[in-house]
Design a protein around this motif. Sequence first.
Motif, PDB file in Angstrom:
ATOM      1  N   ALA A  47       0.831  -1.261  -0.107  1.00 48.92           N
ATOM      2  CA  ALA A  47      -0.075  -0.019  -0.036  1.00 48.92           C
ATOM      3  C   ALA A  47       0.720   1.118  -0.092  1.00 48.92           C
ATOM      4  O   ALA A  47       0.247   2.212  -0.368  1.00 48.92           O
ATOM      5  N   LEU A  50       1.150   2.971  -3.403  1.00 49.79           N
ATOM      6  CA  LEU A  50      -0.193   3.773  -3.597  1.00 49.79           C
ATOM      7  C   LEU A  50       0.012   5.209  -2.907  1.00 49.79           C
ATOM      8  O   LEU A  50      -0.236   6.126  -3.526  1.00 49.79           O
ATOM      9  N   CYS A 147      -7.909   3.630   1.195  1.00 45.58           N
ATOM     10  CA  CYS A 147      -7.627   3.124  -0.036  1.00 45.58           C
ATOM     11  C   CYS A 147      -8.670   3.405  -0.986  1.00 45.58           C
ATOM     12  O   CYS A 147      -8.690   3.870  -1.962  1.00 45.58           O
ATOM     13  N   GLY A 151      -8.474   6.421  -3.989  1.00 45.49           N
ATOM     14  CA  GLY A 151      -8.760   6.107  -5.150  1.00 45.49           C
ATOM     15  C   GLY A 151      -9.954   6.734  -6.053  1.00 45.49           C
ATOM     16  O   GLY A 151      -9.839   7.344  -7.194  1.00 45.49           O
ATOM     17  N   ALA A 177      -5.322   9.798   1.417  1.00 47.97           N
ATOM     18  CA  ALA A 177      -4.199   9.246   1.028  1.00 47.97           C
ATOM     19  C   ALA A 177      -2.880   9.325   1.977  1.00 47.97           C
ATOM     20  O   ALA A 177      -2.043   8.549   2.133  1.00 47.97           O
ATOM     21  N   ILE A 180      -2.461   6.270   4.413  1.00 48.05           N
ATOM     22  CA  ILE A 180      -2.203   5.027   3.899  1.00 48.05           C
ATOM     23  C   ILE A 180      -0.913   4.459   4.501  1.00 48.05           C
ATOM     24  O   ILE A 180      -1.114   3.352   5.115  1.00 48.05           O
ATOM     25  N   SER A 237      -5.255   1.706  -6.301  1.00 50.30           N
ATOM     26  CA  SER A 237      -5.934   1.955  -4.892  1.00 50.30           C
ATOM     27  C   SER A 237      -7.229   1.292  -4.620  1.00 50.30           C
ATOM     28  O   SER A 237      -7.424   0.280  -3.703  1.00 50.30           O
TER      29      SER A 237
END
Length: 516
Positions: A47, A50, A147, A151, A177, A180, A237
């Motif tokens: 992750a 991402l 996530c 996204g 984000a 994350i 994501s």
Amino acid sequence: MSTTELLLAASGSGGGSNRVSIDDALSLHAGEFGRWQLRHFVLVTAAWMLEAMHTMVMIFADREPAMWCPAGDGRCGDRCAGAAAGWEWEQGSGSSTVAEWGLVCGERYKVGLVQAIYFAGCMMGSGVFGHLSDSFLGRKGSLQLVCFLSGGFGLLTSLSPNYWVYAAFRLLTGFSAGSICFCSFVLATEPIGPSYRGVVGTSTCYFFSGGIAALAGIAALFQSSWRILYIVTSLPSLAFMLVVMPFVSESPRWYLVHCRTDDAMRVLRDIASTNGKSIPHCVGLMLDDEDDIAKKVVVETSSVLDVFRSQIMRARLMLLVIITFLCSVVYFGLTLNVVNLKINLYISVVVNSLAEMPAYLVTAVLLQHFGRKPLTIGSMLLSGVFCTTASLIPNFGAMRVARMACGVVGIFGMAGTYNLLLVYASELFPTVVRTVALGCKAQGSQMGAILAPIVVLLGERVPFVVFGMLAIIGGLLVFCLPETMNKPLYDTMAGMEKGERSSKRGDEVATSNSLI
């Protein structure tokens, strides 16, 4: 049944007469780092790629492409007037937000502003998701949510009709984000035993650097459209949430402090089974302050306020936030400062990201020998010295390469610091407030990241002066933090304070005996 009775029932379930802490259960029975932990670590830590893409996409989407004059040299007017003066963008007006909305000359400040707005969103989200991760949503639930949101907001960003809508969606993307990495870090490292936690924890940042390098490659393929670039970097994501997260387990430590001992025991038995080991039926789990039932009643409601009620925790958190703030200004500043190096943007970003990876390897190798504190001090001072040196090198001809080399060493040192601070911070606080504390640390990081784009706008030389000074100040502040190497990962505030008092008394006795 009263709350205390429920807690007693919960603590007595999941095993038998021989009750141990999770660290002991991992060390003695389930395995500290086997196949289960390796698979879990790789899945969860992926992750980080991402967040790297959501954060660093601004380098390419908000870049200033080259302009050219179709009528010939000297036949176009003021460059600041753009198309009205006959100038055109080499890769088209849709190649970046700067080209599409004319963010040059008097409007150039908007580039730094939208980058600062993104990090402001990160700062706000860190506090929210840090609390949710420690409370009812859990580590896994929080990671799934951030996530999904990042996204979705990333895709909406690609549809922005104007600058201010774009800035609003970047704020919302940052809100989700920016959490994350620390949600992933806690979930990835809590099931790992004490002997491997430090070394494995320092390996998380490989994925962040890998994400930056991958982003540079993707951006090179979509140079003609910043909107397509946002779509391509946002879809992973959503794919991660749908494809990877169903195979990820919740943290057994989170289960335990929320009185779900059976669930914690189930995860530990799964770990043991996958690792080719077994946990005897007579073994149960206990918190590290099991002797004080009154303290266990408040475990579910622990928050950042509990950190500030403890003098030790309060001082640690304030120092950690300040140090992380300084580290973040330097790290993100050096990363964004590639625009001032006058060297190919895509190559510069890849070189910087690859320069970070040896830093992670060096810190992982040295961590178990020198401890968290000395390495953090050394890496910050290293970065500070080379940033200061870069400020003294002129930015023309072959000297550009020398300046870039100093910047690469600077980011090498600060990447190592960033990596070390994650492990260090997770060991400075107990399970009940660990993600909240890491959320506060992340807020300090985002405050630094908000300042970084503004520093970059100060020109070619001044940013390196600022970065060098801040890195040296941060390295000196680390002297005020305690060493955590070979210390247990505590579950509760009371357990940590009790354990550290005992450790301090033991150190004093050992010192007096050595003097005798």
